[in-house]
Design a protein around this motif. Structure first.
Motif, PDB file in Angstrom:
ATOM      1  N   HIS A 152       4.810  -5.255   3.411  1.00 50.26           N
ATOM      2  CA  HIS A 152       5.443  -5.232   2.047  1.00 50.26           C
ATOM      3  C   HIS A 152       6.324  -4.110   1.912  1.00 50.26           C
ATOM      4  CE1 HIS A 152       4.595  -5.823  -2.303  1.00 50.26           C
ATOM      5  NE2 HIS A 152       4.553  -4.450  -2.401  1.00 50.26           N
TER       6      HIS A 152
ATOM      7  N   GLY B 162       0.746  -2.668  -4.851  1.00 52.86           N
ATOM      8  CA  GLY B 162       0.174  -3.232  -6.239  1.00 52.86           C
ATOM      9  C   GLY B 162      -0.083  -1.829  -6.944  1.00 52.86           C
ATOM     10  N   THR B 163       0.282  -1.600  -7.876  1.00 56.01           N
ATOM     11  CA  THR B 163       0.101  -0.255  -8.818  1.00 56.01           C
ATOM     12  C   THR B 163      -0.969  -0.020  -9.129  1.00 56.01           C
ATOM     13  OG1 THR B 163       2.431  -0.788  -9.794  1.00 56.01           O
ATOM     14  CG2 THR B 163       0.844   0.973 -10.811  1.00 56.01           C
ATOM     15  N   ASN B 164      -1.826  -0.952  -9.518  1.00 59.15           N
ATOM     16  CA  ASN B 164      -3.328  -0.561  -9.515  1.00 59.15           C
ATOM     17  C   ASN B 164      -4.232  -0.380  -8.357  1.00 59.15           C
ATOM     18  OD1 ASN B 164      -3.160  -0.880 -12.520  1.00 59.15           O
ATOM     19  ND2 ASN B 164      -3.465  -3.094 -12.558  1.00 59.15           N
TER      20      ASN B 164
ATOM     21  N   THR C 268      -3.578  -1.784   2.243  1.00 63.39           N
ATOM     22  CA  THR C 268      -3.334  -2.497   0.923  1.00 63.39           C
ATOM     23  C   THR C 268      -1.858  -2.711   0.779  1.00 63.39           C
ATOM     24  OG1 THR C 268      -3.209  -0.369  -0.445  1.00 63.39           O
ATOM     25  CG2 THR C 268      -5.117  -1.484  -0.099  1.00 63.39           C
ATOM     26  N   ASP C 269      -1.542  -3.588  -0.297  1.00 58.45           N
ATOM     27  CA  ASP C 269      -0.356  -3.898  -0.513  1.00 58.45           C
ATOM     28  C   ASP C 269       0.211  -2.732  -1.582  1.00 58.45           C
ATOM     29  OD1 ASP C 269      -1.408  -4.605  -3.184  1.00 58.45           O
ATOM     30  OD2 ASP C 269      -0.867  -6.500  -3.153  1.00 58.45           O
TER      31      ASP C 269
ATOM     32  N   TRP D 288      -6.414 -11.568  -6.420  1.00 59.11           N
ATOM     33  CA  TRP D 288      -5.499 -12.831  -6.689  1.00 59.11           C
ATOM     34  C   TRP D 288      -6.009 -13.464  -7.717  1.00 59.11           C
ATOM     35  CZ3 TRP D 288      -8.489 -16.783  -5.061  1.00 59.11           C
ATOM     36  CH2 TRP D 288      -9.167 -16.534  -4.046  1.00 59.11           C
TER      37      TRP D 288
ATOM     38  N   HIS E 190      -7.906  -5.553 -14.359  1.00 57.45           N
ATOM     39  CA  HIS E 190      -7.605  -5.032 -12.922  1.00 57.45           C
ATOM     40  C   HIS E 190      -7.035  -3.538 -13.031  1.00 57.45           C
ATOM     41  CE1 HIS E 190      -6.782  -9.444 -11.766  1.00 57.45           C
ATOM     42  NE2 HIS E 190      -7.913  -9.227 -12.088  1.00 57.45           N
TER      43      HIS E 190
ATOM     44  N   ASP F 166      -7.409  -7.406  -1.416  1.00 57.25           N
ATOM     45  CA  ASP F 166      -6.544  -8.098  -2.317  1.00 57.25           C
ATOM     46  C   ASP F 166      -7.268  -8.552  -3.501  1.00 57.25           C
ATOM     47  OD1 ASP F 166      -3.974  -8.450  -3.714  1.00 57.25           O
ATOM     48  OD2 ASP F 166      -3.171 -10.112  -1.936  1.00 57.25           O
TER      49      ASP F 166
END
Length: 678
Positions: A307, A280-282, A277-278, A212, A249, A210
């Motif tokens: 998620h 997240g788009t990237n 992974t979550d 953050w 990112h 992740d």
């Protein structure tokens, strides 16, 4: 003339400008009888200095008891006393007498020699002082405290009392520049040793990652957590790297840094790796790019099941207008209490009078789907207390839900509770979780269908239908399309794929053949079996290629069953051995539902050697990326409002050590060598 200073008992006057030390023979400057230079020199001889101070203190005691201050000579008179420069000030003070007054009834307590107190402290390399310093460092790291605590007067006073003044204190500077970096290096070496020791046994490993950003100074970090099952079948979770992320990112940069971090672990190519992974788009883009480029660091990517649950629930609740209106009304009701200390206090008093376990309402937030669930639970629990307050408040009465709305709330609560239980099960880091996904999805879907079919409330039926649609969209066929879910379910000795067999016997047979092929592949890599011309390559669920136009199970069925008859006629010994092992595992029956599956496989290593390795390979995959979220929470507890000036290095070290603290049990921590000065 007044009596000369007692310091001359330790020095000999050689001439008007020099004196000789009686202990070491050094020649010192002493112009006109000055004692400042020889006094400083006396500090080099602690025993002589202590003796000098003791003589001085003894003389002071005698004087306080009425002893004569001067000799009975003709020169010992008032005029000589006035000529003493320090004492002449007493004569010049208005109203003062010629001689200073000193009470003969009060006895002065001799002070403790200053040098004696310093000498009584432990040296910094004393074993007991080293142990205290080490425990202080571990305590500060474990409890995420500020380094400044070691400089506080109260902290030092407590330690001085406990050690009877022998504790030699450390400073916060020494802690941040010496102790913490040394312990960080020690923990890092220990974690690397664990990975190196387990590397020969790793057939599979998983990562959660992740990115953050800190709240106060906007610093970005990328965490990489390694998940694996060791040779003793213990589930391990190690934060192997926390790296400052100063670049943009983008998917390309994320993939590049992630690839470098994983390659730094030097995992052998035979180790199959997954990344959870979550959404997240990237991050998802980085995973797609990695798969397209066939980077060896990550073989497969899984989307965090937690998620996806969040997206399923939030999308379903937003899609029902009736619920959106009711949710807004309930949110205002809770806000009326949470924004008013007076109303909250009254509600709490009424709840205590009614002997309620809950005394406060919970506000929902958009970033956590289960906050709606908790808000509903709190309102339903305190329904009677709120109604009591509404009798005297028109504002609360306007927000108070009607009877029909209360029924809707309870119906929605029944729909969301299965997701809460599923999320709690999948976010655990103390036991395998990938094997639970399939069973949890089946149970949640059945309950939602039941609630939707039997509810007489339109709002509840619509929400139930939207939730089922979300499950089918994000977990096709209750997750049976995801190879990792079904394989881990088959390797769970409590079920052994029985739910798959009940739902679709043909797919159950397919997963059994896939397990056999996985065993054959392990035998090849071990070199125990060499490929033969009769060996038939069958598709594996672990390595099936995705085809947007065709179901993955249909692909596998075409490749498998088209050659099934030919496989049965094969005389391949490796296939027979693998099939026998798999058949014995299935026919043995399921263990109790409360059994520890890791302990089961640990006990079966001799009986099922290759299935055991397959279990170690697959069951280590986490279903959720919650471990990376916990790293973020740890960093938030360390980088608080009062510690915003922590350097990047200190943040990385403190978070790394805190997350890996559980792996440092029964480990001898390093002390601090004598040459390590602050």
């Amino acid at each position: 003339m007044p009596k000369k200073s007692m310091i001359w008992d330790f020095f000999t006057k050689t001439d008007d400008s020099h004196a000789k030390c009686n202990e070491c023979g050094a020649i010192l400057v002493s112009k006109n009888g000055s004692t400042s230079g020889i006094g400083n020199h006396l500090k080099r001889h602690p025993q002589s200095l202590i003796e000098f101070e003791q003589r001085t203190d003894s003389q002071a005691v005698l004087n306080s008891n009425g002893a004569k201050r001067h000799n009975d000579s003709e020169s010992d008179n008032d005029e000589d006393f006035i000529h003493c420069r320090k004492r002449a000030r007493l004569v010049m003070t208005p109203g003062s007498s010629i001689l200073p007054h000193r009470s003969t009834n009060t006895q002065k307590t001799p002070k403790t020699p200053r040098t004696a107190r310093v000498v009584s402290q432990w040296p910094k390399d004393h074993p007991e002082n080293v142990q205290i310093v080490t425990e202080i460092t571990k305590w500060i790291k474990r409890e995420q405290l500020s380094f400044k605590i070691v400089d506080s007067e109260g902290f030092r006073t407590i330690l001085s009392l406990l050690t009877k003044g022998k504790y030699n204190p450390i400073s916060s500077t020494s802690l941040s520049r010496l102790r913490i970096p040394k312990l960080y290096q020690f923990v890092q070496d220990h974690i690397s040793k664990i990975v190196n020791d387990e590397r020969p046994y790793l057939d599979g490993a998983a990562f959660t990652t992740d990115i953050w950003t800190t709240q106060y100074n906007n610093l970005s970090f990328q965490s990489l957590t390694l998940h694996f099952i060791n040779n003793r079948f213990e589930l391990k979770r190690l934060l192997v790297k926390l790296d400052y992320f100063g670049e943009k990112h983008t998917g390309e940069i994320i993939l590049e840094k992630l690839d470098l971090l994983i390659k730094g672990l030097n995992l052998e190519q035979k180790t199959h790796t997954w990344a959870t992974t979550d959404g997240g788009t990237n991050v998802l883009k980085a995973m797609r790019l990695g798969k397209a480029s066939q980077l060896p660091s990550i073989n497969d990517n899984l989307w965090c099941a937690d998620h996806q649950i969040h997206l399923i629930v939030t999308d379903a609740l937003k899609a029902v207008p009736a619920w959106k209106e009711l949710s807004s009304k309930l949110s205002k009701l809770v806000g009326h209490f949470n924004h008013s200390p007076k109303n909250s206090s009254i509600l709490r008093k009424i709840a205590l009078d009614f002997k309620q376990s809950r005394t406060k309402l919970v506000q929902n937030v958009s970033t956590r789907w289960n906050s709606d669930l908790k808000m509903l639970q709190s309102i339903i629990d305190l329904e009677g207390c709120i109604a009591k307050m509404a009798e005297t408040s028109t504002v609360i009465k306007g927000f108070l839900p009607s009877l029909d709305e209360i029924l809707i709330m309870k119906g929605v609560l029944n729909c969301l509770e299965p997701f809460e239980k599923m999320s709690r099960a999948l976010s655990s880091d103390k036991e395998p979780t990938m094997n639970l996904v399939f069973m949890q999805l089946v149970n949640v879907r059945r309950k939602l269908v039941f609630f939707g079919n039997h509810s007489t409330l339109t709002c509840v039926s619509e929400i139930s239908e939207k939730l089922v649609e979300g499950l089918d969209a994000r977990f096709p066929n209750s997750g049976i399309e995801t190879p990792e879910y079904v394989m881990c379910h088959f390797l769970d000795p409590r079920y052994k794929g029985s739910v798959i067999n009940f739902a679709d016997p043909e797919k159950y047979e397919l997963i059994k053949v896939t397990a056999v092929q996985a065993i054959i592949d392990m035998k090849k890599r071990d070199g125990s079996e060499s490929p033969t011309s009769n060996e038939i390559s069958s598709p594996t669920l672990l390595e099936s290629e995705e085809d947007e136009q065709e179901d993955v199970w249909e692909q596998a069925n075409k490749k498998l069953y088209g050659k099934q008859q030919k496989r049965q006629n094969s005389k391949d010994d490796s296939f027979k051995e693998a099939q026998n092992e798999e058949t014995l595992y299935v026919e043995e029956g399921c263990v109790h539902k409360d059994s520890n599956i890791l302990q089961y496989w640990n006990n079966q290593q001799n009986k099922f050697p290759y299935l055991t390795r397959l279990a170690r390979k697959m069951l280590c995959i986490p279903a959720s990326s919650s471990t990376s979220e916990r790293v973020f929470s740890t960093a938030g507890n360390i980088l608080t409002e009062r510690r915003t000036c922590l350097s990047i290095d200190n943040i990385e070290m403190l978070v790394f050590m805190k997350e890996n603290m559980k792996e440092m049990n029964n480990i001898t921590w390093p002390g601090f060598e004598e040459n390590e000065n602050e």
